[in-house]
Enzyme design. Structure first.
Site, mmCIF file in Angstrom:
data_model
loop_
_atom_site.group_PDB
_atom_site.id
_atom_site.type_symbol
_atom_site.label_atom_id
_atom_site.label_comp_id
_atom_site.label_asym_id
_atom_site.label_seq_id
_atom_site.Cartn_x
_atom_site.Cartn_y
_atom_site.Cartn_z
ATOM 1 N N LYS A 153 0.909 -1.093 0.132
ATOM 2 C CA LYS A 153 0.012 -0.014 -0.182
ATOM 3 C C LYS A 153 0.671 1.159 -0.127
ATOM 4 C CE LYS A 153 -4.471 0.715 2.211
ATOM 5 N NZ LYS A 153 -5.343 0.494 3.536
ATOM 6 N N ARG A 185 -13.630 9.524 17.622
ATOM 7 C CA ARG A 185 -14.001 10.873 17.336
ATOM 8 C C ARG A 185 -15.494 10.915 17.284
ATOM 9 N NH1 ARG A 185 -10.663 11.121 12.149
ATOM 10 N NH2 ARG A 185 -11.893 9.019 12.223
ATOM 11 N N SER A 245 -6.774 12.057 8.788
ATOM 12 C CA SER A 245 -5.497 12.057 7.897
ATOM 13 C C SER A 245 -5.745 12.128 6.512
ATOM 14 C CB SER A 245 -4.736 10.721 8.272
ATOM 15 O OG SER A 245 -4.289 10.387 9.480
#
Lengths: 150, 150, 150, 150, 150, 150
Positions: A42, A91, A129
């Site tokens: 990846k 979150r 991100s």
């Protein structure tokens, strides 16, 4: 006995939200191992080596913090570090459901490894991100979203 | 008239959670068709042929179960099997919203095809195929998460 | 063997959303028992007796529908009617979490009683009994939200 | 320094889900204070005194557990016990949103008090005190849902 | 001063749900700029040029609508069009959490740009571009899901 | 034509979160009517008259703000004020589902009344009136959570 926690993630990049969780985690654990999971298949946006250096800078060589890269099961990494806890930030509800699945499977793989959750402070909860990479790719400013200079 | 239900999915792999839903479904339907959707463009981790064999093993040649592979709209497959129902498992709220969308579009494509939902038993609700592939890739044990031997 | 389902609720009032779920349920079950749970301590807005009459009117004496009032555990009622299924409608994720809890506890109380979920059609998903009572209390029109005339 | 956590709740009654969270919490904290919030205006189903006795029984006089009743702000109680942490269990996304609000307001009232979350084991996640009271009220069995005999 | 809003998306394809939001938005804004984000690295199913033509057709050259393609940050595009608002549609809770993140980051990048949300009408809420592409790929009818002829 | 929006709620009390939404709403609407719904059967913690005075103080007699109390359907109130919009704040997914229901029923009662949503700024999203009343009842400080002095 030292209470050690693994804080696993891809950290591409490590954000103010991650920084917030680790700092809170230091009240709870004697050592927090920030573990950058990477998968050779990846492609990353920020290279692992750079990220390790930047995170080190952010924590200013705090001796209660370790930063490692790994490409194995998180439960195996935890055993190597004698970590009995996984530290995770929450979150929102989407996070919760994903983390709930991971926590149950972790428990199945190693019954002694406990997942511990802290809630991200509201001012950091929207940052992730993926969005930071997107903004950075188009030349937007991201410095105030990261605990170090890029 | 026989009550036939399609149980569609990619089943890469078929898990204890899927097994649980099909077994509960057998109380409700006279026949359950387990339908492995495959897309020639998309690489699988467990080949379709192997998965068909393994699922057959899990159900021990139960005559109320059929196992097929397909690459067409689920509503077309349902017509071929005279199925008036789609059987689906719900594990959490993320599942629910996805399934809600699929159910409404299915209804639009074929107004006679009803989506029926059963809730996955709590001990299986955290298991999903993505996590199992991830654990298997790194050499972790997954046997207790599957209704057959790999 | 006849497939009997209980459709429990307080139905204060019974709405077009409930009507939709029962009609879909009739494709799946040979008999649906609409069961109005009532608690002598709790004040209703629409009396139980009136609601039984109105629901009967809505289904036009369909012989596959029974309408009863009850004040006991739903699992006890199910046994009296030889019902092996609970029919429930899902409108949104809040419903899902509540229903998930009820389904697991039902399973604990009677392992043979299976909860079956159908998703409410989108045009009815926003309607709930609380909102209808609120609108009715202030003299707003609610006729198009109910499968009978008040 | 001793790590002390408050585990606040109404515990009407204290369930196997609560028991699970406290036991996991004991790996993380040196002392867990189980704090039964009670409000003289609000009628309980199980009296506070009985519940204190039952919880004591469940933990078998474990010296790392304290059980108290309180009717003040949780942050005030925490100060009296030198507790720097609130321990909370998460069962599902509805829990998460509620807990997220409580955690932020707690932080506002006392910036040094950190909320720590553990996820309830799946077999207990459906159990909540409201459902247990409902089942008990109608004479259903609840013994297997509680860590003590009623 | 003219109230201008950007309505950003990949619109692959633009659906009846999008059409519904823009039409409602016209009550609120003097001009709505439908902005097709495209990324040269990412393959689309419906080409951008075709989609611009089709959307124009759907709105029948309404002078309060502009249709543009862009590959930059949405906040930069907004400045070029003197837009002080982002218009967004909400269909369900998964949408909400994603939009919440985007809205906070937008606010960080440009504090004067306000995100405004309208809820998609229930009959369109299940439709999304991914499902439409999937149905179209297998030859299913999608005409009733789009505000133009393909 | 003037764009008028109703901002309805019980506002017991009106919080910094509400204040934030109204201020953002003033960019979108020419007039915002803050409408305190009160029900003579339901006991309030902060009296309606006091709250009207406090809200007036917070907005410092801004001429684009009106503050009214009402006890009728919100759609009737909207007609009296020639309001074509309802302004609502969204804090989290639980809010979203509730608001989604209200918005659909409002649409049913008055097809010309559009519900418009703004997302509460993250630093205010955890605050709600229930928690503030709870803190105030036990003598905790709430001043920083309100846009006026109590």
């Amino acid at each position: 006995m030292k209470r050690v926690a693994i804080f696993p993630g891809s950290f591409d990049p490590f954000t103010n939200g991650h920084f917030d969780i680790v700092n809170k985690g230091l009240k709870l654990f004697d050592e927090v191992v920030i573990a950058i999971g990477h998968n050779t298949n990846k492609q990353r946006y920020f290279p692992v080596e750079d990220m390790i250096a930047k995170i080190g800078e952010a924590f200013n060589d705090n001796e209660h913090i370790k930063i490692v890269a790994y490409s194995e099961l998180t439960v195996s990494l935890a055993r190597k570090h004698n970590a009995k806890f996984l530290l995770r930030g929450l979150r929102n509800t989407t996070d919760f459901e994903y983390e709930n699945s991971i926590a149950q499977v972790t428990k199945y793989l190693d019954n002694d490894l406990e997942s511990v959750f802290l809630i991200t402070s509201p001012q950091y909860a929207a940052i992730n991100s993926t969005i930071i990479r997107e903004v950075h790719r188009y030349g937007g400013k991201v410095d105030d979203l990261l605990p170090y200079k890029l």
